[in-house]
Design a protein around this motif. Sequence first.
Motif, PDB file in Angstrom:
ATOM      1  N   ILE A  52       0.840  -1.205   0.000  1.00  0.00           N
ATOM      2  CA  ILE A  52       0.000   0.000   0.000  1.00  0.00           C
ATOM      3  C   ILE A  52       0.874   1.253   0.000  1.00  0.00           C
ATOM      4  CG2 ILE A  52      -1.642   1.344   1.372  1.00  0.00           C
ATOM      5  CD1 ILE A  52      -2.943  -1.287   2.203  1.00  0.00           C
ATOM      6  N   LYS A  53       1.930   1.251   0.807  1.00  0.00           N
ATOM      7  CA  LYS A  53       2.837   2.398   0.848  1.00  0.00           C
ATOM      8  C   LYS A  53       3.436   2.675  -0.532  1.00  0.00           C
ATOM      9  CE  LYS A  53       4.452   1.595   5.596  1.00  0.00           C
ATOM     10  NZ  LYS A  53       5.653   1.208   6.381  1.00  0.00           N
ATOM     11  N   LEU A  54       3.832   1.624  -1.235  1.00  0.00           N
ATOM     12  CA  LEU A  54       4.409   1.792  -2.568  1.00  0.00           C
ATOM     13  C   LEU A  54       3.429   2.449  -3.525  1.00  0.00           C
ATOM     14  CD1 LEU A  54       6.405  -1.453  -3.487  1.00  0.00           C
ATOM     15  CD2 LEU A  54       7.276   0.887  -3.385  1.00  0.00           C
ATOM     16  N   PHE A  55       2.196   1.953  -3.525  1.00  0.00           N
ATOM     17  CA  PHE A  55       1.217   2.478  -4.473  1.00  0.00           C
ATOM     18  C   PHE A  55       0.712   3.867  -4.100  1.00  0.00           C
ATOM     19  CE2 PHE A  55       0.734  -2.094  -5.640  1.00  0.00           C
ATOM     20  CZ  PHE A  55       1.065  -1.943  -6.975  1.00  0.00           C
ATOM     21  N   GLU A  56       0.942   4.279  -2.868  1.00  0.00           N
ATOM     22  CA  GLU A  56       0.548   5.627  -2.458  1.00  0.00           C
ATOM     23  C   GLU A  56       1.556   6.682  -2.900  1.00  0.00           C
ATOM     24  OE1 GLU A  56      -0.044   5.210   1.745  1.00  0.00           O
ATOM     25  OE2 GLU A  56      -2.195   4.768   1.533  1.00  0.00           O
ATOM     26  N   LEU A  57       2.711   6.258  -3.425  1.00  0.00           N
ATOM     27  CA  LEU A  57       3.684   7.211  -3.948  1.00  0.00           C
ATOM     28  C   LEU A  57       3.080   7.966  -5.131  1.00  0.00           C
ATOM     29  CD1 LEU A  57       6.896   4.977  -4.019  1.00  0.00           C
ATOM     30  CD2 LEU A  57       6.470   6.901  -2.472  1.00  0.00           C
ATOM     31  N   PRO A  58       3.508   9.200  -5.379  1.00  0.00           N
ATOM     32  CA  PRO A  58       3.018   9.939  -6.557  1.00  0.00           C
ATOM     33  C   PRO A  58       3.326   9.174  -7.836  1.00  0.00           C
ATOM     34  CG  PRO A  58       4.256  11.384  -5.078  1.00  0.00           C
ATOM     35  CD  PRO A  58       4.461   9.995  -4.578  1.00  0.00           C
ATOM     36  N   PHE A  59       2.437   9.313  -8.826  1.00  0.00           N
ATOM     37  CA  PHE A  59       2.601   8.588 -10.090  1.00  0.00           C
ATOM     38  C   PHE A  59       3.970   8.843 -10.710  1.00  0.00           C
ATOM     39  CE2 PHE A  59       2.414   8.579 -14.738  1.00  0.00           C
ATOM     40  CZ  PHE A  59       2.055   7.259 -14.963  1.00  0.00           C
ATOM     41  N   ALA A  63       6.587   5.920 -11.746  1.00  0.00           N
ATOM     42  CA  ALA A  63       6.869   5.687 -13.158  1.00  0.00           C
ATOM     43  C   ALA A  63       8.312   5.995 -13.536  1.00  0.00           C
ATOM     44  CB  ALA A  63       5.927   6.528 -14.015  1.00  0.00           C
ATOM     45  N   ARG A  64       8.932   6.925 -12.833  1.00  0.00           N
ATOM     46  CA  ARG A  64      10.249   7.385 -13.279  1.00  0.00           C
ATOM     47  C   ARG A  64      11.391   7.063 -12.330  1.00  0.00           C
ATOM     48  NH1 ARG A  64       8.372  13.527 -14.905  1.00  0.00           N
ATOM     49  NH2 ARG A  64       6.771  12.947 -16.432  1.00  0.00           N
ATOM     50  N   SER A  65      11.087   6.678 -11.130  1.00  0.00           N
ATOM     51  CA  SER A  65      12.130   6.524 -10.134  1.00  0.00           C
ATOM     52  C   SER A  65      13.152   5.470 -10.543  1.00  0.00           C
ATOM     53  CB  SER A  65      11.515   6.122  -8.790  1.00  0.00           C
ATOM     54  OG  SER A  65      12.533   5.809  -7.883  1.00  0.00           O
ATOM     55  N   THR A  66      14.427   5.825 -10.448  1.00  0.00           N
ATOM     56  CA  THR A  66      15.470   4.835 -10.714  1.00  0.00           C
ATOM     57  C   THR A  66      15.477   3.774  -9.626  1.00  0.00           C
ATOM     58  OG1 THR A  66      17.043   6.273  -9.560  1.00  0.00           O
ATOM     59  CG2 THR A  66      16.930   6.455 -11.956  1.00  0.00           C
ATOM     60  N   LEU A  67      14.934   4.113  -8.458  1.00  0.00           N
ATOM     61  CA  LEU A  67      14.847   3.138  -7.368  1.00  0.00           C
ATOM     62  C   LEU A  67      13.983   1.944  -7.784  1.00  0.00           C
ATOM     63  CD1 LEU A  67      15.261   2.519  -4.267  1.00  0.00           C
ATOM     64  CD2 LEU A  67      13.084   3.659  -3.911  1.00  0.00           C
ATOM     65  N   LEU A  68      12.881   2.233  -8.477  1.00  0.00           N
ATOM     66  CA  LEU A  68      11.962   1.175  -8.887  1.00  0.00           C
ATOM     67  C   LEU A  68      12.200   0.749 -10.339  1.00  0.00           C
ATOM     68  CD1 LEU A  68       8.782   2.669  -7.207  1.00  0.00           C
ATOM     69  CD2 LEU A  68      10.373   0.994  -6.303  1.00  0.00           C
ATOM     70  N   ASN A  69      13.088   1.454 -10.993  1.00  0.00           N
ATOM     71  CA  ASN A  69      13.567   1.093 -12.322  1.00  0.00           C
ATOM     72  C   ASN A  69      12.429   0.793 -13.296  1.00  0.00           C
ATOM     73  OD1 ASN A  69      15.443   0.655 -14.272  1.00  0.00           O
ATOM     74  ND2 ASN A  69      16.619  -0.852 -13.132  1.00  0.00           N
ATOM     75  N   ASP A  70      12.482  -0.355 -13.965  1.00  0.00           N
ATOM     76  CA  ASP A  70      11.525  -0.643 -15.037  1.00  0.00           C
ATOM     77  C   ASP A  70      10.436  -1.614 -14.585  1.00  0.00           C
ATOM     78  OD1 ASP A  70      10.578  -0.389 -17.657  1.00  0.00           O
ATOM     79  OD2 ASP A  70      11.613  -2.218 -18.282  1.00  0.00           O
ATOM     80  N   SER A  71      10.123  -1.644 -13.292  1.00  0.00           N
ATOM     81  CA  SER A  71       9.185  -2.655 -12.798  1.00  0.00           C
ATOM     82  C   SER A  71       7.739  -2.161 -12.741  1.00  0.00           C
ATOM     83  CB  SER A  71       9.605  -3.125 -11.400  1.00  0.00           C
ATOM     84  OG  SER A  71       9.545  -2.049 -10.480  1.00  0.00           O
ATOM     85  N   TYR A  72       7.516  -0.866 -12.934  1.00  0.00           N
ATOM     86  CA  TYR A  72       6.167  -0.312 -12.778  1.00  0.00           C
ATOM     87  C   TYR A  72       5.373  -0.415 -14.073  1.00  0.00           C
ATOM     88  CZ  TYR A  72       2.438   3.017 -11.680  1.00  0.00           C
ATOM     89  OH  TYR A  72       1.214   3.607 -11.459  1.00  0.00           O
ATOM     90  N   ALA A  90       0.761  -1.917 -11.372  1.00  0.00           N
ATOM     91  CA  ALA A  90       1.476  -3.050 -10.787  1.00  0.00           C
ATOM     92  C   ALA A  90       2.984  -2.811 -10.814  1.00  0.00           C
ATOM     93  CB  ALA A  90       1.149  -4.325 -11.558  1.00  0.00           C
ATOM     94  N   PHE A  91       3.670  -3.484  -9.898  1.00  0.00           N
ATOM     95  CA  PHE A  91       5.124  -3.616  -9.939  1.00  0.00           C
ATOM     96  C   PHE A  91       5.418  -5.072 -10.291  1.00  0.00           C
ATOM     97  CE2 PHE A  91       4.650   0.038  -7.086  1.00  0.00           C
ATOM     98  CZ  PHE A  91       5.535   0.939  -7.680  1.00  0.00           C
ATOM     99  N   HIS A  92       6.073  -5.288 -11.426  1.00  0.00           N
ATOM    100  CA  HIS A  92       6.361  -6.630 -11.932  1.00  0.00           C
ATOM    101  C   HIS A  92       7.860  -6.854 -11.749  1.00  0.00           C
ATOM    102  CE1 HIS A  92       5.255 -10.167 -14.276  1.00  0.00           C
ATOM    103  NE2 HIS A  92       6.375 -10.009 -14.977  1.00  0.00           N
ATOM    104  N   VAL A  93       8.242  -7.608 -10.714  1.00  0.00           N
ATOM    105  CA  VAL A  93       9.634  -7.634 -10.268  1.00  0.00           C
ATOM    106  C   VAL A  93      10.246  -9.029 -10.364  1.00  0.00           C
ATOM    107  CG1 VAL A  93      11.199  -6.983  -8.408  1.00  0.00           C
ATOM    108  CG2 VAL A  93       8.985  -5.846  -8.602  1.00  0.00           C
TER     109      VAL A  93
END
Length: 296
Positions: A52-59, A63-72, A90-93
Motif C-alpha cells: 500500500i505504501k508503494l502504491f501511495e507514492l506519486p505517479f 513511473a520514473r524513479s530509478t529506485l523502482l527502475n523498469d518494474s512499474y 502493478a510492480f512486476h519484479v
Amino acid sequence: MIDLRGLRSCNEEERHACVEAIAKASTEWGFFQVMNHGISRELLEEMWREQIKLFELPFEKKARSTLLNDSYRWGTPTATSLQQFSWSEAFHVPIAKISEKFNSGQCRDAMEKLAAAMSELATTLAGALAESLGYDSWGFPESCNKSTCFLRLNHYPPCPFSSDIFGLMPHTDSDFLTILNQDQVGGLQLMKDSKWVAVKPNPSALIVNIGDLFQAWSNDVYKSVEHKVMINSKRDRYSIAYFLCPSYESTIGSCKKPSIYKDFTFGEYRKQVQEDVKTTGQKIGLPRFLLQNISL
C-alpha cells in the motif's frame, strides 16, 4: 479448498489423497485454494502494508524513479478500446532483482521473505502435479529459479465507471503456475463451463492457478483457464502474485507422446504472445502451438 498438511503427512495414504486432490482440481477447474500452506499470516500482512505504501507514492515517482527502475506498469498501452483496457497498476519484479529495485529496507525484506516462501510452495505444488502424472517430481520443473520467476504487486483503484471496464481483462497466465494472495475486496473471476465464477476471498487461503506451460506439458490434462478481475467502484483492491517461470531457453515439451503441441521454448512462447497482443489487441496463447492432424 485443499489442506496442504496432507502433503507433509508421514501417512502415505493421506499424502497420496492430497496429491490427487490437487491434480483433480487442476484438471477440472485449473484453479484451487490452499490452506495450511506454510506462509505466515504475519508475513502476508506485512507485505500488504508495504505494498500500500508503494502504491501511495506519486505517479511520477512510481513511473520514473530509478529506485523502482523498469518494474512499474499501469493500464494497457496496447488497448484500442475499453474492453482491452485494464484499470490497474502493478510492480512486476524479477525475484533476483528485488534487492536491486527495492533497496528500501522493510519493503525489500518483506518481498524477499515472501518470494522465498512462495517459491518453495510453488515448487512443492508443481512437484505434486508432476508426480500425479507419473513423472519424477524431484527438481520439477527444470530451469525455474530466482533469475526466471516473478512477483507482481497489483493495485486496482476504485473506478467510477466500473461496469464498463476490467481491473484485469480476461486472460490466461503464461507460466507453469501462479500463487495469488488477494485482499478481502474480491473481484477475481474464473471461467468454468462457459460461465464466469467469482472466487470468494478467504483470509486463511492462497489461490493457485495452472498456467499455459503446465497445460502444454501435461498434454491438456491440467487446464490453464481464463480469468479476469472486476473493478470496484468504491474500494481499492490489492493482491500479490508469484509466477513460476522457466528460463527463456527452456523447451517445454510434453510429459507423454504423442504431444498435441509443438515443442517450443518459453522465449518463443512469450514472443508469440507479445506479437499477437500487438497485432490483434489480445493474447492467443496455446492454440498457436497446436499440432494438426495427429491421432491420440
